[in-house]
Design a protein around this motif. Sequence first.
Motif, PDB file in Angstrom:
ATOM      1  N   VAL A  64       0.865  -1.191   0.000  1.00  0.00           N
ATOM      2  CA  VAL A  64       0.000   0.000   0.000  1.00  0.00           C
ATOM      3  C   VAL A  64       0.893   1.229   0.000  1.00  0.00           C
ATOM      4  CG1 VAL A  64      -1.853   1.214   1.178  1.00  0.00           C
ATOM      5  CG2 VAL A  64      -1.737  -1.292   1.277  1.00  0.00           C
ATOM      6  N   PRO A  65       1.251   1.704  -1.166  1.00  0.00           N
ATOM      7  CA  PRO A  65       2.128   2.869  -1.207  1.00  0.00           C
ATOM      8  C   PRO A  65       1.381   4.147  -0.848  1.00  0.00           C
ATOM      9  CG  PRO A  65       1.476   2.265  -3.411  1.00  0.00           C
ATOM     10  CD  PRO A  65       0.901   1.218  -2.506  1.00  0.00           C
ATOM     11  N   HIS A  66       2.096   5.074  -0.272  1.00  0.00           N
ATOM     12  CA  HIS A  66       1.540   6.408  -0.039  1.00  0.00           C
ATOM     13  C   HIS A  66       2.040   7.300  -1.166  1.00  0.00           C
ATOM     14  CE1 HIS A  66      -0.096   9.879   1.914  1.00  0.00           C
ATOM     15  NE2 HIS A  66       1.087  10.473   1.916  1.00  0.00           N
ATOM     16  N   LEU A  67       1.098   7.865  -1.912  1.00  0.00           N
ATOM     17  CA  LEU A  67       1.484   8.577  -3.132  1.00  0.00           C
ATOM     18  C   LEU A  67       1.907  10.012  -2.872  1.00  0.00           C
ATOM     19  CD1 LEU A  67      -1.261   7.276  -5.588  1.00  0.00           C
ATOM     20  CD2 LEU A  67       0.881   6.215  -4.873  1.00  0.00           C
ATOM     21  N   GLY A  68       1.554  10.558  -1.696  1.00  0.00           N
ATOM     22  CA  GLY A  68       1.946  11.928  -1.398  1.00  0.00           C
ATOM     23  C   GLY A  68       0.754  12.842  -1.230  1.00  0.00           C
ATOM     24  N   VAL A  69       0.991  14.124  -1.338  1.00  0.00           N
ATOM     25  CA  VAL A  69      -0.038  15.149  -1.130  1.00  0.00           C
ATOM     26  C   VAL A  69      -0.473  15.676  -2.487  1.00  0.00           C
ATOM     27  CG1 VAL A  69      -0.610  17.321   0.019  1.00  0.00           C
ATOM     28  CG2 VAL A  69       1.067  15.768   1.040  1.00  0.00           C
ATOM     29  N   THR A  70      -1.766  15.844  -2.656  1.00  0.00           N
ATOM     30  CA  THR A  70      -2.289  16.314  -3.939  1.00  0.00           C
ATOM     31  C   THR A  70      -2.149  17.818  -4.075  1.00  0.00           C
ATOM     32  OG1 THR A  70      -4.503  16.664  -3.035  1.00  0.00           O
ATOM     33  CG2 THR A  70      -4.034  14.485  -3.994  1.00  0.00           C
ATOM     34  N   THR A  71      -2.289  18.252  -5.293  1.00  0.00           N
ATOM     35  CA  THR A  71      -2.600  19.648  -5.598  1.00  0.00           C
ATOM     36  C   THR A  71      -3.982  19.611  -6.228  1.00  0.00           C
ATOM     37  OG1 THR A  71      -1.563  19.471  -7.772  1.00  0.00           O
ATOM     38  CG2 THR A  71      -0.199  20.299  -5.958  1.00  0.00           C
ATOM     39  N   ASN A  72      -4.580  20.746  -6.407  1.00  0.00           N
ATOM     40  CA  ASN A  72      -5.913  20.701  -6.997  1.00  0.00           C
ATOM     41  C   ASN A  72      -6.201  21.915  -7.858  1.00  0.00           C
ATOM     42  OD1 ASN A  72      -6.241  22.409  -4.556  1.00  0.00           O
ATOM     43  ND2 ASN A  72      -8.367  22.490  -5.291  1.00  0.00           N
ATOM     44  N   SER A  73      -7.081  21.701  -8.807  1.00  0.00           N
ATOM     45  CA  SER A  73      -7.673  22.786  -9.573  1.00  0.00           C
ATOM     46  C   SER A  73      -9.170  22.580  -9.464  1.00  0.00           C
ATOM     47  CB  SER A  73      -7.223  22.724 -11.036  1.00  0.00           C
ATOM     48  OG  SER A  73      -7.910  23.707 -11.787  1.00  0.00           O
ATOM     49  N   GLY A  74      -9.747  23.306  -8.536  1.00  0.00           N
ATOM     50  CA  GLY A  74     -11.159  23.054  -8.228  1.00  0.00           C
ATOM     51  C   GLY A  74     -11.308  21.678  -7.616  1.00  0.00           C
ATOM     52  N   ASN A  75     -12.189  20.915  -8.198  1.00  0.00           N
ATOM     53  CA  ASN A  75     -12.440  19.570  -7.658  1.00  0.00           C
ATOM     54  C   ASN A  75     -11.640  18.497  -8.393  1.00  0.00           C
ATOM     55  OD1 ASN A  75     -14.274  20.591  -5.801  1.00  0.00           O
ATOM     56  ND2 ASN A  75     -15.925  20.556  -7.314  1.00  0.00           N
ATOM     57  N   VAL A  76     -10.685  18.928  -9.216  1.00  0.00           N
ATOM     58  CA  VAL A  76      -9.802  17.991  -9.902  1.00  0.00           C
ATOM     59  C   VAL A  76      -8.480  17.946  -9.134  1.00  0.00           C
ATOM     60  CG1 VAL A  76      -8.598  17.466 -12.039  1.00  0.00           C
ATOM     61  CG2 VAL A  76     -10.887  18.495 -12.107  1.00  0.00           C
ATOM     62  N   TYR A  77      -8.160  16.791  -8.583  1.00  0.00           N
ATOM     63  CA  TYR A  77      -6.970  16.635  -7.745  1.00  0.00           C
ATOM     64  C   TYR A  77      -5.895  15.871  -8.507  1.00  0.00           C
ATOM     65  CZ  TYR A  77      -9.858  18.267  -3.930  1.00  0.00           C
ATOM     66  OH  TYR A  77     -10.657  19.033  -3.134  1.00  0.00           O
ATOM     67  N   SER A  78      -4.635  16.217  -8.263  1.00  0.00           N
ATOM     68  CA  SER A  78      -3.514  15.550  -8.920  1.00  0.00           C
ATOM     69  C   SER A  78      -2.433  15.258  -7.888  1.00  0.00           C
ATOM     70  CB  SER A  78      -2.920  16.444 -10.012  1.00  0.00           C
ATOM     71  OG  SER A  78      -3.906  16.789 -10.963  1.00  0.00           O
ATOM     72  N   VAL A  79      -1.745  14.132  -8.097  1.00  0.00           N
ATOM     73  CA  VAL A  79      -0.612  13.818  -7.244  1.00  0.00           C
ATOM     74  C   VAL A  79       0.502  13.267  -8.133  1.00  0.00           C
ATOM     75  CG1 VAL A  79      -1.502  11.497  -6.693  1.00  0.00           C
ATOM     76  CG2 VAL A  79       0.197  12.579  -5.200  1.00  0.00           C
ATOM     77  N   THR A  80       1.697  13.794  -7.923  1.00  0.00           N
ATOM     78  CA  THR A  80       2.861  13.343  -8.677  1.00  0.00           C
ATOM     79  C   THR A  80       3.666  12.391  -7.797  1.00  0.00           C
ATOM     80  OG1 THR A  80       2.940  15.418  -9.887  1.00  0.00           O
ATOM     81  CG2 THR A  80       4.943  14.092  -9.870  1.00  0.00           C
ATOM     82  N   THR A  81       3.962  11.204  -8.348  1.00  0.00           N
ATOM     83  CA  THR A  81       4.633  10.184  -7.547  1.00  0.00           C
ATOM     84  C   THR A  81       5.504   9.311  -8.439  1.00  0.00           C
ATOM     85  OG1 THR A  81       4.292   8.323  -6.045  1.00  0.00           O
ATOM     86  CG2 THR A  81       2.665   8.615  -7.786  1.00  0.00           C
TER      87      THR A  81
END
Lengths: 300, 71
Positions: A64-81
């Motif tokens: 179960v990897p932890h992908l990190g903290v998201t960023t968001n643009s409105g209700n669209v969330y992104s996480v770089t991992t």
Amino acid sequence: MATNTINYNLVKPDLNETADIQVINDNMDIIDSAIQETLDQFDTLSTNLTALDSDLEMHKSDNVPHLGVTTNSGNVYSVTTTKTVDTNQKFTVQINVAATGVSTLSVSTIASGAAKIVYKANSTTQATLKAGYYYMIYDGTAFTLLGEGGEYGTATATEVLSGYTIGTENGIVNGTYGASMNAGDNYIVASNNVTTMVNTAVYTKKYEIRMEKSGTVRVKFAIKSSNTSGAYAKVYINGVVVGTTRTNSTTSYVYYTEDFTVNIGDLVQLYIASTSTNTATANYFGIGINSGFEYATIIL
Amino acid sequence: MINKYQYTTQIERENILNSNLQLFLIEEQNIKEGNFLIFTDIEPIETTVSKLNQQVNDLNLAMAALIGGAI
């Protein structure tokens, strides 16, 4: 004199002895057997290693990897991992800020970072993400939240008893139903005892109801006069006049309804009066609120 | 038929009362929804009974007068 090796007990003729072919052959047999035994053990180890590889592959999705903290643009969330997430693999992610509506999540290592729908647990309803840590599973198409309940009911705070809570999309909400009274046309208590005041101009208490909760209440009563001289009535709270002076100079009942703010323990009272030449009659003194709970007690 | 009128001032209240003298006031409400006067065109039972009682009394008086006159 011949000696033997330590491990396999091979016969080692002394240097001055004549070579005995049988001894050499016996040594060869021992060596051959030892080599075969070693080869057999190697095969067993190889088989076990293959099985371990297979088990490892099977449990790969248990990671179960932890992908990190998201960023968001409105209700669209992104996480770089850099961590990969396979189909049917679980992962955790920290949502940076609460969404205002249904949300999507983009993971950089899944489908080249394409935004994927996030479903509630046990549901095909899209989730509205809150700030904080989430535990999800990727099914190859979308994400589904794990570790929380699915759908919520339709009850709102005003429909849940005061003192109790309800789980909602926005977390735990405290019920407010019955926290206080609100004036309405549901008459929870009413007295049908006819009372009269004969030839007396002094206002006299004829009804009394104790409030068992605070809030607003609707007070209703009816008065009539034995002649056109007039019947008079006023609502009091704790012995202090608060209501409009009511006058009915007919011989038929006229109802009077008025809203008041009350506190728990207050005594809502009706005082009536007549003139020196008639009889005032009162009836139907009641307390109305907008719910069916009995928050008042008839005293008089 | 029930007629319900809303008022906001005492002048409006008096005007409504004066405009509906042919009707019978049955309720006055001063509640959070507003101030209302409620009328009906059906004579209240107490008024009917009162009128009948008055008629009976009048008849009794008339009968007593007749009997007294005959004597």
